[in-house]
Scaffold this motif. Sequence first.
Motif, PDB file in Angstrom:
ATOM      1  N   GLU A 122       0.802  -1.228   0.000  1.00 45.69           N
ATOM      2  CA  GLU A 122       0.000   0.000   0.000  1.00 45.69           C
ATOM      3  C   GLU A 122       0.836   1.280   0.000  1.00 45.69           C
ATOM      4  O   GLU A 122       0.338   2.365  -0.295  1.00 45.69           O
ATOM      5  N   ASN A 123       2.121   1.167   0.310  1.00 45.65           N
ATOM      6  CA  ASN A 123       3.010   2.331   0.286  1.00 45.65           C
ATOM      7  C   ASN A 123       3.871   2.391  -0.978  1.00 45.65           C
ATOM      8  O   ASN A 123       4.711   3.279  -1.115  1.00 45.65           O
ATOM      9  N   GLY A 124       3.665   1.431  -1.873  1.00 45.37           N
ATOM     10  CA  GLY A 124       4.377   1.459  -3.146  1.00 45.37           C
ATOM     11  C   GLY A 124       5.709   0.740  -3.156  1.00 45.37           C
ATOM     12  O   GLY A 124       6.517   0.943  -4.068  1.00 45.37           O
ATOM     13  N   PHE A 125       5.941  -0.126  -2.175  1.00 48.02           N
ATOM     14  CA  PHE A 125       7.218  -0.843  -2.104  1.00 48.02           C
ATOM     15  C   PHE A 125       7.059  -2.297  -2.551  1.00 48.02           C
ATOM     16  O   PHE A 125       6.088  -2.968  -2.191  1.00 48.02           O
ATOM     17  N   VAL A 126       8.035  -2.758  -3.312  1.00 48.79           N
ATOM     18  CA  VAL A 126       8.044  -4.154  -3.736  1.00 48.79           C
ATOM     19  C   VAL A 126       8.802  -4.984  -2.702  1.00 48.79           C
ATOM     20  O   VAL A 126       9.736  -4.481  -2.062  1.00 48.79           O
ATOM     21  N   GLU A 127       8.396  -6.216  -2.506  1.00 44.66           N
ATOM     22  CA  GLU A 127       9.082  -7.124  -1.583  1.00 44.66           C
ATOM     23  C   GLU A 127      10.081  -7.976  -2.365  1.00 44.66           C
ATOM     24  O   GLU A 127       9.750  -8.512  -3.432  1.00 44.66           O
ATOM     25  N   VAL A 128      11.284  -8.106  -1.816  1.00 44.22           N
ATOM     26  CA  VAL A 128      12.313  -8.915  -2.466  1.00 44.22           C
ATOM     27  C   VAL A 128      11.835 -10.351  -2.640  1.00 44.22           C
ATOM     28  O   VAL A 128      12.082 -10.988  -3.670  1.00 44.22           O
ATOM     29  N   ALA A 129      11.117 -10.852  -1.644  1.00 45.38           N
ATOM     30  CA  ALA A 129      10.606 -12.226  -1.706  1.00 45.38           C
ATOM     31  C   ALA A 129       9.666 -12.421  -2.884  1.00 45.38           C
ATOM     32  O   ALA A 129       9.632 -13.503  -3.499  1.00 45.38           O
ATOM     33  N   ASP A 130       8.911 -11.375  -3.238  1.00 39.37           N
ATOM     34  CA  ASP A 130       7.995 -11.481  -4.374  1.00 39.37           C
ATOM     35  C   ASP A 130       8.758 -11.519  -5.702  1.00 39.37           C
ATOM     36  O   ASP A 130       8.330 -12.174  -6.652  1.00 39.37           O
ATOM     37  N   ILE A 131       9.881 -10.803  -5.755  1.00 36.18           N
ATOM     38  CA  ILE A 131      10.739 -10.878  -6.941  1.00 36.18           C
ATOM     39  C   ILE A 131      11.289 -12.301  -7.075  1.00 36.18           C
ATOM     40  O   ILE A 131      11.291 -12.886  -8.169  1.00 36.18           O
ATOM     41  N   GLU A 132      11.723 -12.850  -5.958  1.00 33.36           N
ATOM     42  CA  GLU A 132      12.289 -14.200  -5.975  1.00 33.36           C
ATOM     43  C   GLU A 132      11.255 -15.224  -6.427  1.00 33.36           C
ATOM     44  O   GLU A 132      11.559 -16.127  -7.216  1.00 33.36           O
ATOM     45  N   LYS A 133      10.017 -15.070  -5.951  1.00 32.61           N
ATOM     46  CA  LYS A 133       8.949 -15.988  -6.351  1.00 32.61           C
ATOM     47  C   LYS A 133       8.677 -15.918  -7.852  1.00 32.61           C
ATOM     48  O   LYS A 133       8.267 -16.898  -8.462  1.00 32.61           O
ATOM     49  N   ALA A 134       8.902 -14.741  -8.415  1.00 31.49           N
ATOM     50  CA  ALA A 134       8.588 -14.542  -9.829  1.00 31.49           C
ATOM     51  C   ALA A 134       9.620 -15.173 -10.755  1.00 31.49           C
ATOM     52  O   ALA A 134       9.318 -15.484 -11.917  1.00 31.49           O
ATOM     53  N   ILE A 135      10.843 -15.380 -10.275  1.00 31.60           N
ATOM     54  CA  ILE A 135      11.916 -15.901 -11.121  1.00 31.60           C
ATOM     55  C   ILE A 135      11.735 -17.399 -11.356  1.00 31.60           C
ATOM     56  O   ILE A 135      11.514 -18.162 -10.420  1.00 31.60           O
ATOM     57  N   THR A 136      11.832 -17.784 -12.632  1.00 32.36           N
ATOM     58  CA  THR A 136      11.709 -19.196 -13.008  1.00 32.36           C
ATOM     59  C   THR A 136      12.956 -19.616 -13.789  1.00 32.36           C
ATOM     60  O   THR A 136      13.861 -18.809 -14.035  1.00 32.36           O
ATOM     61  N   ASN A 137      12.971 -20.854 -14.219  1.00 32.10           N
ATOM     62  CA  ASN A 137      14.093 -21.337 -15.036  1.00 32.10           C
ATOM     63  C   ASN A 137      14.162 -20.665 -16.402  1.00 32.10           C
ATOM     64  O   ASN A 137      15.193 -20.714 -17.070  1.00 32.10           O
ATOM     65  N   GLU A 138      13.052 -20.040 -16.808  1.00 31.73           N
ATOM     66  CA  GLU A 138      12.987 -19.375 -18.107  1.00 31.73           C
ATOM     67  C   GLU A 138      13.286 -17.875 -18.018  1.00 31.73           C
ATOM     68  O   GLU A 138      13.322 -17.186 -19.036  1.00 31.73           O
ATOM     69  N   THR A 139      13.477 -17.358 -16.804  1.00 32.55           N
ATOM     70  CA  THR A 139      13.655 -15.911 -16.624  1.00 32.55           C
ATOM     71  C   THR A 139      15.015 -15.454 -17.131  1.00 32.55           C
ATOM     72  O   THR A 139      16.051 -16.045 -16.798  1.00 32.55           O
TER      73      THR A 139
END
Length: 380
Positions: A122-139
Amino acid sequence: MIYLDNSATTKPYKEVVDSFVKVSSTYYGNPSSLHKFGVQAENLLTYAREQVSSLLQVQFNEVIFTSGGTEGNNLAIKGAALQHQGRGKHIVTTTIEHDSVHEPFKQLEQLGFSVTYVPVNENGFVEVADIEKAITNETILVSLIHVNNEVGAVQPVKEVGMLVKNYPKVIYHVDHVQGLGKVPLNIKDAHIDLCTISGHKIHGLKGTGVLYIRDGVTLFPLVSGGSQELQKRSGTENVAGIVSFAKALRLTVQNQAEHIKKMERIKEKLINRLVQHERIVMNTARMNTAPHIINITIRGMKAEVLVHSLEEKDIFVSTTSACSSKTKKPSKTLMAMGRSMSDANEAIRISLSHLNNEDELEIIVSALFETIDELKKVMR
């Protein structure tokens, strides 16, 4: 006149303008020409690259001169994706990127790439953990804005860099356009592969900028023709603009600490006064935000009307990003932060520079409060 739209563009330093005029009128040879006149221009170009690489604490061959943030972001994102699509077609960014990042990702989707748009809180900050979850073998690419251009949220760029370095085939791009000179960032320490900078955000000239490309990172060139800019960006170099950019960067880095402190003082005092009005809602968090950006919603007031009403009082603010303000769409950043459609439509951005002074504070606040009261009467 009080100018408060510095996130859109800044007033150029006099020294920057002077250097552009001098080079344009005296050293206007083509730096690719073999004669003495061309060699003079080439020497200026080389010296400017040395200056910029030293100021950014990167290598000489890692500095590519561009026309600004939009070109830099497009070259970084499309260039990386197209060059490395053979090892994967998944790319990652966030929901609060500047349009010059958001739109290239949309174009790449049309070319068959899969995109994950990581949400923010809600304050406009991204979570590092969410970036990590998004990364796949195809990234193959992660792109993250350093300082959000609308609300000023400072993203965990270094922490994401530490994460991404564990994925050898993933290239890490950072849009540093709003951060340079306001929020210090060491490109090497943050493990950044590609970093975009724009001249006119640091009191340089429009049409100037840099894309840092880490040594060893390859991109698919978007502009082909000559072998300029280490074969990354063809076209006769804008030597006068490049020299002026180096001047703007030097002045920015030299005075950075002092200017940041000044903007922080003004920002804090301004926020403390603004929140006293019952109609004003603060969209910029009090912590971990850039010193120059304040985003507020004035409930019941259309942002565009407010901007023009303040303009009549010689005070200049903006709605959303300058690049998208004329589309009259609600701020995608505020919508991504969970704000309502009405709050997003009623938001304005106040963006400072070191040229603003504390004695302007009361003028700004009084003008804004008066404008709100005037518009309330009209709306009845």
